[in-house]
Write a protein that holds these residues in place. Structure first.
Motif, short mmCIF file in Angstrom:
data_model
loop_
_atom_site.label_atom_id
_atom_site.label_comp_id
_atom_site.label_asym_id
_atom_site.label_seq_id
_atom_site.Cartn_x
_atom_site.Cartn_y
_atom_site.Cartn_z
N SER A 1 0.84 -1.21 0.00
CA SER A 1 0.00 0.00 0.00
C SER A 1 0.87 1.25 0.00
N ASP B 1 -6.27 -1.19 -4.27
CA ASP B 1 -5.63 -1.78 -3.09
C ASP B 1 -6.57 -2.82 -2.47
N GLU B 2 -6.36 -4.08 -2.80
CA GLU B 2 -7.20 -5.19 -2.32
C GLU B 2 -8.69 -4.87 -2.48
MG LIG Z 1 -1.95 -2.80 2.33
#
Ligand SMILES: [Mg+2]
Ligand SMILES: Nc1ncnc2c1ncn2[C@@H]1O[C@H](COP(=O)(O)OP(=O)(O)OP(=O)(O)O)[C@@H](O)[C@H]1O
Length: 278
Positions: free
Chosen positions: A73, A200-201
């Motif tokens: 991240s 991000d995910e």
């Molecule tokens: Mg992360």
């Protein structure tokens, strides 16, 4: 022969300090849209990314994988300068988009060009489905009821959400299901016609059916922009990504074509991570 790369022209760009359509030295020698050169990040005195070297090819999906806390991240946030808002973060090295350093951009204009979708859907609270997309469009200079309605519909179509929400455009966005909210957030980013979309995910909080819908959507979006996807699901990386980058403890262990990295990793740490994570 190198090709000039131009931005979509339909979104006005306020305060952009560089003109991306101009030729930039070294910008088009390869098809990399996004490059990190000697990128290091410190949180206070702690260094969490070390000398990252990365080239992301245009119009592809690159998966960023690696153990929790390895810096995925943090790396993603460098691409649209989200760290700028945190005075405790020091970013060294350079990120280039189409050959231009992101440090030369106005950050607001940059974030229009490099959109981001987070792990948890984050529609604007108290706003309708329509307003969630119309608001950033207005801020970026789109005017007129018809033009706005058209752009909102286009974005919802592109995010494969239109059919589900066309009769409830003026209801609160937070009344949508989690999967629908996430597609709304993708639509919100797409409305600004980004060149790059950072994810991000994006499916980690979703059920399998919603996950599958987002995966199909990401496959289609490759023709519109360059995608970088952080995921803990190796199956997802394999299904979607042309390129995969494995990070560990803030360093790139290995990067390359996805099938090669999974089938014949060149670094023993990659093989170890893949076998642990399967
Ligand atoms: Mg992360
Ligand atoms: N704002 C912050 N301030 C201080 N340290 C931070 C901050 N954000 C992240 N870190 C630390 O930096 C390191 C990398 O974090 P990051 O969130 O980038 O990891 P990640 O690979 O995305 O992990 P995950 O897979 O769990 O999301 C971790 O050790 C984390 O604790």
């Amino acid at each position: 022969m190198a090709q000039a790369v131009s931005l979509p022209t339909s979104t006005p760009i306020a305060n952009t300090q560089v003109r991306m359509a101009d030729a930039a030295p070294g910008a088009h020698t390869a098809e990399a849209v996004l490059e990190a050169c000697g990128l290091s990040v410190h949180y206070g005195t702690r260094q969490v990314l070390h000398e990252i070297e990365l080239r992301i090819p245009r119009g592809t999906l690159t998966a960023l994988i690696g153990p929790s806390g390895c810096g995925k991240s943090t790396l993603l946030r460098c691409f649209n300068r989200l760290h700028d808002v945190n005075p405790g973060v020091r970013v060294e090295g350079e990120i280039r988009i189409n050959g231009y350093p992101v440090s030369a951009w106005d950050p607001v204009a940059l974030r229009r060009r490099v959109g981001m979708v987070f792990q948890r859907p984050n529609p604007f609270p108290g706003r309708s489905v329509f307003e969630n997309i119309a608001l950033p469009l207005r801020v970026s200079g789109v005017r007129g009821k018809r033009a706005l309605a058209q752009r909102v519909e286009q974005a919802l179509q592109a995010a494969a959400l239109w059919d589900e929400v066309k009769d409830r455009l003026h209801q609160p966005a937070q009344a949508l299901s989690g999967g629908q909210q996430q597609r709304l957030c993708i639509a919100r980013a797409l409305a600004l016609e980004p060149q790059v979309l950072l994810l991000d995910e994006p499916t980690s909080a979703l059920d399998p059916v919603s996950t599958q819908r987002i995966e199909s959507l990401l496959q289609e979006l490759k023709s519109r922009c360059t995608l970088i996807l952080v995921t803990h699901h190796l199956g997802q990386a394999r299904r979607l990504a042309e390129h995969t980058v494995l990070l560990d403890a803030g360093r790139i262990v290995e990067q390359g074509p996805t099938e090669q990295l999974f089938e014949a990793p060149s670094d023993p740490r990659t093989a170890a991570y893949l076998s642990r994570a399967e």
